[in-house]
Design a protein around this motif. Structure first.
Motif, short mmCIF file in Angstrom:
data_model
loop_
_atom_site.label_atom_id
_atom_site.label_comp_id
_atom_site.label_asym_id
_atom_site.label_seq_id
_atom_site.Cartn_x
_atom_site.Cartn_y
_atom_site.Cartn_z
N GLN A 7 0.82 -1.20 0.00
CA GLN A 7 0.00 0.00 0.00
C GLN A 7 0.86 1.26 0.00
O GLN A 7 1.90 1.31 0.66
N CYS A 8 0.38 2.26 -0.71
CA CYS A 8 0.96 3.59 -0.64
C CYS A 8 -0.04 4.47 0.11
O CYS A 8 -1.20 4.59 -0.31
N GLU A 10 -0.80 8.22 1.97
CA GLU A 10 -0.43 9.63 2.14
C GLU A 10 -0.82 10.08 3.54
O GLU A 10 -1.99 9.99 3.93
N ILE A 57 4.08 10.62 1.33
CA ILE A 57 3.57 9.32 0.89
C ILE A 57 4.54 8.23 1.33
O ILE A 57 5.73 8.29 1.01
N LEU A 59 5.36 4.02 1.45
CA LEU A 59 5.09 2.68 0.94
C LEU A 59 5.17 1.72 2.10
O LEU A 59 6.17 1.71 2.84
N SER A 70 8.78 -0.40 5.36
CA SER A 70 8.30 0.90 4.89
C SER A 70 9.44 1.74 4.33
O SER A 70 10.61 1.54 4.66
N LEU A 74 7.67 9.32 -1.09
CA LEU A 74 7.41 8.93 -2.47
C LEU A 74 6.67 10.05 -3.19
O LEU A 74 6.01 10.88 -2.56
N GLN A 78 5.33 7.69 -8.39
CA GLN A 78 5.86 6.43 -7.87
C GLN A 78 4.73 5.58 -7.30
O GLN A 78 4.67 4.36 -7.56
N ALA A 79 3.88 6.21 -6.51
CA ALA A 79 2.80 5.47 -5.87
C ALA A 79 1.89 4.83 -6.90
O ALA A 79 1.43 3.69 -6.73
N THR A 83 1.38 0.83 -7.11
CA THR A 83 0.04 0.30 -6.84
C THR A 83 -0.53 -0.47 -8.02
O THR A 83 -1.13 -1.55 -7.85
#
Length: 399
Positions: A7-8, A10, A57, A59, A70, A74, A78-79, A83
């Motif tokens: 998961q990303c 924020e 953000i 990861l 983690s 990001l 990237q996210a 994803t």
């Protein structure tokens, strides 16, 4: 152990910065066009006097035994790639098999071997390193063969600081009093400013040198915004002021221009760069060209921690030195404390940015008396400080 989720997320929080987050803007390569030179410094919403909203953000890679690896800071791009492209290749896999996973992700992204694709892969690799350290109960640098020492000196990058002379002098003295033995500055001028631009840089370096004396390194970062004639002019004009290096004066792809600088620069002027090069293959070409005096791979961009280890081996074999570029102090510390002091002599500390980059961490890395101590937490020490989160959202949660 298998990967159960990628998961990303924020996170939104509030950062206290009484003097503002940025006092001035960074010069960028697009400043050759007048329309871009008038753009202000990056702005942040002020939620109360001296308090600003910041976003980061993360990861997170989760496993079936409850561990979470983690990495932070990001970009939305990237996210998105992680994803929608990399996540399906990671679910159900063994996170300890990092070499296999890196190879699978690399081979599956034939158009992602550089740029955003590789930057996304880099984040995954760094998060997996964090995960492996937690699984084995050791700091990431121990996984890589460290520690090679207990402390590493750090130099301060002043990105975002004002370049008004009185403030430059005061800031330089303040940072040296904190123990930093080197200061890197970011001029806002370039070739389009002509001789006046060169004079402005001479004045900047002279102000810093007068403030700190002869025993402190002073560096300049052009952030890929100069050209060969301007760089040569700056090098000649500042020759007696003792610059430690000039960083990224040209665009990363201007290899021929860097070769020209090698021939034309005064003796003793060092050129640093390489933060915008990717993977062992890109670095093999860069090292073979022999156009840099100091290499600056960024594990957040160049392929992750495991790929940067391969890059480090190449630099070492060529008799070179490196200082990892400063996007992630956690990743850079892992690499540095696993390397010989002859290969990585110091760390970079972004004085304004690191408090923001590490805002959501329970255990940020902070230099003390100008040095960074070897980390002791398992993995990269990326545990999130829940009390600093105002709100959060999972990116791409509509999948």
């Amino acid at each position: 152990m298998t990967i159960t989720e990628v998961q990303c997320v924020e996170y939104v929080g509030h950062l206290d910065a009484p003097g503002g987050v940025f006092a001035d803007r960074l010069r960028r390569p697009t400043d050759v066009y007048p329309q871009f030179r008038t753009q202000p410094a990056q702005t942040f919403d002020e939620v109360a006097p001296g308090r600003y909203e910041i976003r980061s953000i993360f990861l997170h890679v989760d496993t079936d035994d409850g561990l979470r690896g983690s990495v932070a800071q990001l970009s939305p791009e990237q996210a998105f790639i992680i994803t929608h492209t990399l996540r399906p290749l990671l679910l159900g896999q063994d996170p300890m098999a990092s070499e296999r996973l890196w190879d699978v992700l690399y081979r599956s992204s034939i158009h992602g071997r550089r740029g955003l694709g590789m930057v996304a892969l880099s984040a995954v690799d760094c998060a997996l390193c964090d995960l492996r350290g937690q699984r084995l109960g050791v700091p990431a640098h121990v996984l890589l063969g460290g520690p090679t020492r207990e402390h590493v000196p750090a130099y301060a990058s002043t990105l975002g600081d004002s370049l008004e002379p009185a403030q430059v002098a005061a800031r330089a003295k303040e940072l040296v009093a904190q123990g930093f033995s080197g200061l890197k500055w970011f001029p806002r001028v370039g070739p389009e400013d002509g001789h006046a631009g060169v004079e402005a840089i001479v004045a900047l370096v002279g102000t810093v040198r007068d403030a700190v004396g002869p025993g402190v390194d002073v560096m300049l970062d052009a952030w890929s915004g100069w050209d060969v004639p301007f760089t040569v002019a700056v090098a000649r004009a500042t020759r007696d002021l003792g610059l430690a290096w000039i960083e990224e004066p040209l665009l990363a792809d201007q290899r021929g221009g860097y070769a020209t600088l090698r021939r034309r620069l005064p003796e003793g002027v060092r050129i640093a760069g390489g933060e915008h090069e990717y993977t062992r293959w890109g670095y093999a070409d860069l090292i073979a060209a022999d156009v840099l005096d100091l290499y600056q791979p960024d594990p957040h961009w160049a392929g992750g921690i495991s790929e940067t280890v391969k890059i480090m081996a190449q630099i070492s074999a060529a008799g070179g030195q490196l200082v990892p570029h400063g996007q992630s102090l956690q990743c850079n510390a892992a690499l540095t404390f696993a390397a010989s002091p002859a290969l990585i002599p110091q760390l970079e500390y972004l004085d304004r940015l690191m408090p923001m980059y590490q805002h959501f961490l329970q255990h940020p890395i902070t230099p003390l008396a100008g040095t960074v101590a070897a980390p002791t937490l398992p993995g990269l020490g990326m545990a999130v400080a829940e009390e600093k989160i105002v709100s959060s959202r999972v990116l791409g949660s509509d999948r």
